[in-house]
Write an enzyme that holds these catalytic residues in place. Structure first.
Site, PDB file in Angstrom:
ATOM      1  N   LYS A   9       0.859  -1.188   0.000  1.00  0.00           N
ATOM      2  CA  LYS A   9       0.000   0.000   0.000  1.00  0.00           C
ATOM      3  C   LYS A   9       0.882   1.220   0.000  1.00  0.00           C
ATOM      4  CE  LYS A   9      -3.855   2.221   0.213  1.00  0.00           C
ATOM      5  NZ  LYS A   9      -3.349   2.964  -0.993  1.00  0.00           N
ATOM      6  N   GLN A  42       7.133   3.830   3.943  1.00  0.00           N
ATOM      7  CA  GLN A  42       5.732   3.402   3.969  1.00  0.00           C
ATOM      8  C   GLN A  42       5.539   2.123   4.789  1.00  0.00           C
ATOM      9  OE1 GLN A  42       3.908   5.531   1.431  1.00  0.00           O
ATOM     10  NE2 GLN A  42       2.217   5.126   2.820  1.00  0.00           N
ATOM     11  N   LYS A  63       5.357   1.744  -3.044  1.00  0.00           N
ATOM     12  CA  LYS A  63       5.293   3.105  -3.595  1.00  0.00           C
ATOM     13  C   LYS A  63       5.569   3.034  -5.085  1.00  0.00           C
ATOM     14  CE  LYS A  63       4.696   7.291  -1.946  1.00  0.00           C
ATOM     15  NZ  LYS A  63       4.050   7.727  -0.701  1.00  0.00           N
ATOM     16  N   GLY A 109      -2.634   8.299  -4.238  1.00  0.00           N
ATOM     17  CA  GLY A 109      -1.942   9.496  -4.697  1.00  0.00           C
ATOM     18  C   GLY A 109      -0.723   9.837  -3.865  1.00  0.00           C
ATOM     19  N   ASP A 110       0.055  10.746  -4.371  1.00  0.00           N
ATOM     20  CA  ASP A 110       1.162  11.396  -3.665  1.00  0.00           C
ATOM     21  C   ASP A 110       1.388  12.702  -4.446  1.00  0.00           C
ATOM     22  OD1 ASP A 110       3.363  10.573  -1.468  1.00  0.00           O
ATOM     23  OD2 ASP A 110       4.427  11.652  -3.028  1.00  0.00           O
ATOM     24  N   SER A 146      -6.905   5.779   3.646  1.00  0.00           N
ATOM     25  CA  SER A 146      -6.899   4.898   2.471  1.00  0.00           C
ATOM     26  C   SER A 146      -7.291   3.477   2.872  1.00  0.00           C
ATOM     27  CB  SER A 146      -5.504   4.855   1.835  1.00  0.00           C
ATOM     28  OG  SER A 146      -5.320   5.917   0.935  1.00  0.00           O
TER      29      SER A 146
END
Ligand code: GLU
Length: 448
Positions: A92, A113, A128, A167-168, A380
């Protein structure tokens, strides 16, 4: 071998195998140094080679992304997805579209992450992705064609139980919409939980847009409170003016703080009357413009070229919400000289290792990104839950869960820091707490 020797051995190997990947090496160094007491206390993690395994991504995917611009010209970018660790759940993590994106940046983000996702307490592994595509100045149709091409390869590697992107930087609701449309078309299946940050009409969760910024301020408020302060009346600087910055400003103001400045990659605005968040939303979210336009609507505000100058403004609380390494040693020293009380990281790794040393040496309260910006990925995961149930929670329900999660991350980080002899050090506490859950899961699952 003691903990320090073990960490140094693994760090040397990582440096040798990942030469030139500065951001990735920085992220690994920051985490590993803080884990030394874990190995002294519990050598079984050494025997099982947990560190050697955790620093190596489970899978790294790099691919060509060809697309056609509005002039009919063929363009090519590079796509990435790093599936770093799936010990506690499907990979994720977000997708970043920015010209600076390279393997090192995606790996640093993927590594962070793992621990951030673990801290949320929810069942999500670490991953990622992204591309060196620059969305700036591109038309809507170009963005759509790029997203479709990107997904035409990515779809082979993701799934609601496999890997769930979001998103990022450079990837918001518009991009997630195009990516989801293309996924659905190729997969011939409505797998809502394959992406998060979706629009509210097709499986998105309320509060996801606000989550990272709100979560950051919930965390900082908790940190301030446990040190006898709160946000009310604080003078706050927020770097950036994207999704994280906007909702950090909004929540800080709701809690009574005065937000004096925000920025974009060209410069910053200083509004002594307090930043008007609605104006920033209109400029950035509606018009996709530059922050310099703010002074058109608020002539008493000042615009300054160059984004780093923002840290020269005296403040009580600094919330870096733009990008990695935006606060270096010099900026940290300036903040300290001007009396900063707390730094809360909204971006990923916005402080250099030297800046963090400055905070600790000067008793500045420090909320490290892995803990303080985990609200985005937490919601999320709540979006994934709602998709699985085929139901939606109300704004109030999701907001309450987000707040509870941030309060929990704070108390877990405080308690873990104390347990390992680093009272008050949330960086050590968050890293160790995030690590332990993943390490234990890896122990039970054998050498895989
Ligand atoms: N990009 C965000 C982060 O850095 C959110 C990731 C997600 O929602 O999966 O945590």
């Amino acid at each position: 071998m003691n903990g320090k020797e073990y960490v140094n051995k693994v760090l040397d190997e990582v440096k040798k195998e990942n030469e030139g990947q500065h951001e990735f090496l920085q992220a690994v160094e920051e985490v590993l140094e803080t884990l030394i007491p874990v190995f002294d206390k519990n050598p079984k993690y050494m025997e099982e080679g947990i560190l050697e395994r955790i620093v190596e991504p489970e899978r790294q995917i790099m691919f060509r992304v060809p697309w056609i611009d509005d002039n009919g010209k063929v363009r090519v970018n590079r796509g990435y997805r790093i599936q770093f660790n799936s010990a506690i759940g499907p990979y994720k993590g977000g997708l970043r579209f920015h010209p600076t994106v390279n393997l090192s940046i995606i790996k640093f983000l993927g590594f962070e992450q793992i621990f951030k996702n673990s801290l949320t307490g929810l069942p999500i592994g670490g991953g990622k992705g992204g591309s060196n595509f620059d969305p700036k100045g591109k038309s809507d149709r170009e963005i759509m064609r790029f997203c479709q091409s990107f997904m035409s390869e990515l779809y082979k590697h993701i799934g609601e139980n496999i890997d769930v992107p979001a998103g990022d930087i450079g990837v918001g609701g518009r991009e997630i919409g195009y990516l989801f449309g293309q996924y659905k078309k190729i997969a011939s299946s409505y797998d809502a939980g394959v992406l998060t940050g979706k629009g509210l009409t097709f499986g998105g969760s309320l509060v996801r847009t606000e989550a990272t910024g709100y979560g950051l301020v919930y965390f900082v408020e908790e940190m301030l409170k446990s040190n006898g302060m709160d946000m009310d009346g604080m003078k706050v600087l927020v770097s950036g003016s994207g999704n994280v910055a906007i909702y950090a400003m909004e929540k800080a103001k709701q809690l009574g703080a005065k937000v004096l400045a925000c920025s974009d990659s060209n410069g910053f605005i200083y509004d002594k009357n307090g930043i008007d968040v609605q104006t920033v939303k209109n400029i950035k979210e509606v018009n996709r413009g530059r922050i310099s336009e703010y002074i058109k609507y608020h002539p008493s505000a000042e615009y300054h070229e160059g984004c780093n100058g923002i840290w020269n403004i005296p403040c009580d609380v600094a919330l870096p919400c733009a990008t990695q390494n935006e606060i270096d040693k010099e900026a940290a020293l300036t903040l300290v000289k001007n009396g900063v009380k707390a730094v809360g990281e909204g971006a990923n790794m916005p402080s250099t290792l030297e800046a963090v040393e400055v905070y600790f040496a000067n008793n500045v309260l420090f909320a490290p990104a892995k803990a303080s910006n985990a609200g985005g990925v937490a919601v999320s995961a709540l979006e994934m839950s709602q998709n699985s149930m085929r139901m939606n929670w109300t704004f109030e329900e999701v907001d309450k869960k987000l707040k509870d999660i941030m309060v929990n991350i704070h108390s877990k980080s405080v308690a873990t820091a104390e347990e390992y002899g680093f009272k008050g050090n949330l960086l050590v506490g968050a890293n160790i707490a995030g690590f332990l859950k993943v390490a234990d899961a890896m122990m039970y699952q054998g050498i895989v």
